[in-house]
Write a protein that holds these residues in place. Structure first.
Motif, PDB file in Angstrom:
ATOM      1  N   ASN A 224       0.826  -1.210   0.000  1.00 62.65           N
ATOM      2  CA  ASN A 224       0.000   0.000   0.000  1.00 62.65           C
ATOM      3  C   ASN A 224       0.862   1.262   0.000  1.00 62.65           C
ATOM      4  OD1 ASN A 224      -2.389  -1.467   0.052  1.00 62.65           O
ATOM      5  ND2 ASN A 224      -2.459  -1.531   2.273  1.00 62.65           N
ATOM      6  N   GLU A 225       1.959   1.226   0.751  1.00 62.37           N
ATOM      7  CA  GLU A 225       2.856   2.381   0.770  1.00 62.37           C
ATOM      8  C   GLU A 225       3.505   2.609  -0.592  1.00 62.37           C
ATOM      9  OE1 GLU A 225       3.298   4.542   3.244  1.00 62.37           O
ATOM     10  OE2 GLU A 225       1.769   3.463   4.378  1.00 62.37           O
ATOM     11  N   LEU A 226       3.782   1.536  -1.319  1.00 60.35           N
ATOM     12  CA  LEU A 226       4.347   1.684  -2.662  1.00 60.35           C
ATOM     13  C   LEU A 226       3.371   2.387  -3.595  1.00 60.35           C
ATOM     14  CD1 LEU A 226       6.485   1.089  -4.820  1.00 60.35           C
ATOM     15  CD2 LEU A 226       5.456  -1.181  -5.091  1.00 60.35           C
ATOM     16  N   ILE A 227       2.103   2.005  -3.513  1.00 61.79           N
ATOM     17  CA  ILE A 227       1.088   2.655  -4.343  1.00 61.79           C
ATOM     18  C   ILE A 227       0.909   4.112  -3.919  1.00 61.79           C
ATOM     19  CG2 ILE A 227      -1.365   2.631  -4.922  1.00 61.79           C
ATOM     20  CD1 ILE A 227      -1.267  -0.408  -4.746  1.00 61.79           C
ATOM     21  N   SER A 228       0.954   4.378  -2.619  1.00 59.46           N
ATOM     22  CA  SER A 228       0.861   5.766  -2.154  1.00 59.46           C
ATOM     23  C   SER A 228       2.056   6.587  -2.624  1.00 59.46           C
ATOM     24  CB  SER A 228       0.779   5.794  -0.626  1.00 59.46           C
ATOM     25  OG  SER A 228      -0.398   5.148  -0.168  1.00 59.46           O
ATOM     26  N   MET A 229       3.232   5.973  -2.623  1.00 63.42           N
ATOM     27  CA  MET A 229       4.421   6.659  -3.122  1.00 63.42           C
ATOM     28  C   MET A 229       4.259   7.040  -4.585  1.00 63.42           C
ATOM     29  SD  MET A 229       7.615   7.688  -2.731  1.00 63.42           S
ATOM     30  CE  MET A 229       8.329   6.842  -1.319  1.00 63.42           C
ATOM     31  N   LEU A 230       3.715   6.126  -5.375  1.00 63.88           N
ATOM     32  CA  LEU A 230       3.502   6.409  -6.801  1.00 63.88           C
ATOM     33  C   LEU A 230       2.589   7.610  -6.986  1.00 63.88           C
ATOM     34  CD1 LEU A 230       3.731   5.495  -9.821  1.00 63.88           C
ATOM     35  CD2 LEU A 230       1.672   4.153  -9.411  1.00 63.88           C
ATOM     36  N   LYS A 231       1.534   7.700  -6.209  1.00 62.28           N
ATOM     37  CA  LYS A 231       0.600   8.813  -6.364  1.00 62.28           C
ATOM     38  C   LYS A 231       1.135  10.101  -5.740  1.00 62.28           C
ATOM     39  CE  LYS A 231      -2.620   6.360  -4.491  1.00 62.28           C
ATOM     40  NZ  LYS A 231      -3.921   5.920  -3.921  1.00 62.28           N
ATOM     41  N   ASN A 232       1.968   9.972  -4.715  1.00 58.37           N
ATOM     42  CA  ASN A 232       2.525  11.172  -4.085  1.00 58.37           C
ATOM     43  C   ASN A 232       3.545  11.873  -4.968  1.00 58.37           C
ATOM     44  OD1 ASN A 232       1.000  10.970  -1.744  1.00 58.37           O
ATOM     45  ND2 ASN A 232       2.545   9.775  -0.662  1.00 58.37           N
ATOM     46  N   THR A 233       4.025  11.203  -6.004  1.00 61.05           N
ATOM     47  CA  THR A 233       4.947  11.881  -6.922  1.00 61.05           C
ATOM     48  C   THR A 233       4.278  13.067  -7.608  1.00 61.05           C
ATOM     49  OG1 THR A 233       4.341  10.314  -8.674  1.00 61.05           O
ATOM     50  CG2 THR A 233       6.290   9.792  -7.360  1.00 61.05           C
ATOM     51  N   SER A 234       2.961  13.079  -7.679  1.00 58.63           N
ATOM     52  CA  SER A 234       2.272  14.217  -8.297  1.00 58.63           C
ATOM     53  C   SER A 234       2.478  15.504  -7.502  1.00 58.63           C
ATOM     54  CB  SER A 234       0.777  13.917  -8.418  1.00 58.63           C
ATOM     55  OG  SER A 234       0.194  13.703  -7.144  1.00 58.63           O
ATOM     56  N   LEU A 235       2.819  15.382  -6.198  1.00 57.91           N
ATOM     57  CA  LEU A 235       3.061  16.579  -5.391  1.00 57.91           C
ATOM     58  C   LEU A 235       4.344  17.296  -5.795  1.00 57.91           C
ATOM     59  CD1 LEU A 235       2.124  15.212  -1.846  1.00 57.91           C
ATOM     60  CD2 LEU A 235       0.713  16.613  -3.358  1.00 57.91           C
ATOM     61  N   LEU A 236       5.209  16.612  -6.530  1.00 54.91           N
ATOM     62  CA  LEU A 236       6.462  17.233  -6.956  1.00 54.91           C
ATOM     63  C   LEU A 236       6.245  18.306  -8.009  1.00 54.91           C
ATOM     64  CD1 LEU A 236       8.840  14.134  -7.153  1.00 54.91           C
ATOM     65  CD2 LEU A 236       8.375  15.644  -5.213  1.00 54.91           C
ATOM     66  N   SER A 237       5.018  18.469  -8.463  1.00 51.75           N
ATOM     67  CA  SER A 237       4.734  19.541  -9.423  1.00 51.75           C
ATOM     68  C   SER A 237       4.961  20.925  -8.818  1.00 51.75           C
ATOM     69  CB  SER A 237       3.287  19.430  -9.923  1.00 51.75           C
ATOM     70  OG  SER A 237       2.369  19.546  -8.840  1.00 51.75           O
ATOM     71  N   VAL A 238       4.917  21.024  -7.482  1.00 56.76           N
ATOM     72  CA  VAL A 238       5.107  22.335  -6.846  1.00 56.76           C
ATOM     73  C   VAL A 238       6.546  22.817  -6.950  1.00 56.76           C
ATOM     74  CG1 VAL A 238       3.194  21.963  -5.255  1.00 56.76           C
ATOM     75  CG2 VAL A 238       5.503  21.290  -4.576  1.00 56.76           C
ATOM     76  N   ILE A 239       7.493  21.904  -7.219  1.00 53.83           N
ATOM     77  CA  ILE A 239       8.888  22.315  -7.406  1.00 53.83           C
ATOM     78  C   ILE A 239       9.339  22.039  -8.845  1.00 53.83           C
ATOM     79  CG2 ILE A 239       9.553  22.114  -4.988  1.00 53.83           C
ATOM     80  CD1 ILE A 239      10.697  19.368  -5.591  1.00 53.83           C
TER      81      ILE A 239
END
Length: 328
Positions: A224-239
């Motif tokens: 589950n953490e791996l899948i969350s990591m994949l989706k959390n990469t979208s937050l890198l759009s702020v930088i």
């Protein structure tokens, strides 16, 4: 010598009396009614989306395999793999420190988990992205002496991609360390005592005895953490890391097709999360072999069994009579 032929015994004849009770299955009409309602809602939703005049499905198909989208997909996968691998190794170290009897190690590990779990991931990403505002140069030398061996400009070393990797890795390590610690605690204490009685060191016991048994508890939440990591990469759009969501945002800002590009992004995220679920499934089977005697078949085994049943088999042999020779 005499021979007698023994035929199979006839089945007993059932005797019915007036006291027999006929079992009637309980009828549950609300199951069928609820199933019809859910199916009708699903058909209505799909029809509404498919016939919506405000959605341009031509644009969705045109940008689904666009070169910029594909480059964002590969960068998203790369960030996910690197961050998850490094954070998993780091989480094992932190979990071992939390379980250590050394008060300094356990306190430092506790503080690390407290700090990174207690602050939002988005804030951590922005802080790492703005690291150059805090330190103009990164220096290596002897502290408090002014002796410097090596230095580099912070913005040159910590690019947006490196900043994103640092933020995701360090944040994920805090969460994963608690999962690893929970798996370690789930192992019976007698396993540790038995290993120590055989002369094994604490590190060897952790690596060869405790961790393999804890993997059965660790693998499902880590998936589950791996899948969350994949989706959390979208937050890198702020930088301004050019991952999947950032690429879609750049395209939508030029053609004003925000919803269509969001559908493209959603399709790719669903595809990638589905692929990541496959190794998790087989890892759970591998480490769960000792906990269950009857491991359920894999989807491929079920498909193979279903196809085997459909093939016509050989005709059954005719029944033969049993002959018993009785000698006097």
């Amino acid at each position: 010598m005499t021979a007698s032929t023994l035929a199979p015994p006839a089945p007993p004849v059932e005797q019915h009396t007036d006291d027999d009770v006929t079992a009637v299955p309980l009828r549950r009409p609300w199951r069928w009614i609820s199933a019809v309602i859910v199916l009708a809602l699903l058909v209505w939703f799909v029809t509404t989306i498919a016939t919506n005049p405000n959605l341009d499905f031509t644009t969705v198909g045109a940008f689904l395999f666009d070169a910029r989208i594909l480059s964002g997909v590969w960068l998203t996968i790369l960030i996910t793999v690197i961050s998850m691998v490094v954070s998993t190794v780091l989480s094992i170290v932190i979990a071992a420190m939390r379980l250590s009897s050394n008060p300094v190690l356990s306190s430092v590990a506790w503080f690390y988990v407290w700090a990174f779990r207690g602050t939002p991931l988005l804030v951590q990403i922005v802080l790492w992205g703005y690291l150059g505002l805090l330190f103009d140069r990164i220096r290596v030398g002897i502290p408090f002496t002014g002796v410097e061996f090596w230095s580099v400009d912070t913005n040159t070393l910590v690019t947006p991609l490196i900043a994103g990797l640092l933020a995701l890795t360090l944040n994920q390590a805090a969460y994963s360390s608690e999962i690893v610690r929970a798996g370690m605690v789930s192992v019976d204490e007698g396993q540790r005592e038995a290993a120590y009685s055989l002369g094994m060191s604490p590190l060897y016991t952790f690596r060869r005895v405790l961790l393999p048994q804890a993997m059965r508890v660790i693998i499902p939440p880590m998936g589950n953490e791996l899948i969350s990591m994949l989706k959390n990469t979208s937050l890198l759009s702020v930088i301004a890391v050019l991952e999947l969501y950032t690429q879609a945002s750049i395209i939508s800002s030029s053609n004003l097709k925000q919803v269509e590009l969001l559908i493209v992004v959603s399709v790719w995220y669903l595809f990638m999360t589905s692929l990541l679920s496959i190794p998790q499934y087989y890892l759970e089977r591998r480490f769960g072999r000792g906990s269950s005697r009857n491991i359920p078949p894999t989807p491929f085994e079920r498909l193979r069994a279903a196809m085997h049943k459909r093939k016509p088999g050989p005709a059954p042999a005719p029944p033969t009579q049993m002959t018993e020779v009785i000698g006097e």
